[in-house]
Write a protein that holds these residues in place. Sequence first.
Motif: not given
Length: 176
Positions: A108-112
């Motif tokens: 996933p690109v929103n790993d924050e």
Amino acid sequence: MERKTKVKLGIAGMLVVVLGVLVITIAFLAGNSGVASRDDEMNMPKEYDYATAVASNGMELHYLRTRPSNVKLEAVHNNVTAAPFYGINGGFFYQMALLSIAVVNDVPVNDEQEQYGIGMANAKYARGTLVWDGSQDRLSVQVVRQASELVVTDRSRFWAQGGISMSLDRNDLWLN
């Protein structure tokens, strides 16, 4: 009395210096807050065409055209126009949570985020999701809820971006 005046002038001078350093520091930090610098411009993608077209209703459309292999998905936690990228806002989001699929090679690109809002699911229900299969160099639209439902040849060579609410080639269903 002259000594008190010199002390006051000395303190005032130090405050001016501290204030000046603070202003310079803030200006430096603001200048590096995600806005592209000239050096960043050298690393920007070059293999794309930018053009405009006029729709039948007179609206002018601006677009970037490139191969899907040149597309990179990034989570931008800022104003998109202030980010050092060329591109478009491709998903749905609420605050820091990404509410549509946005994955690259099953990551996933929103790993924050912890779990919710990382880009592994289309919120609420299955939605059209644009999928590039790198092994086949093929673009498709798949209607899925979870990234795990995506059908690709090699799960280490693809990207997917959800958020297409209309069903392509299903004009009778778009209103639903």
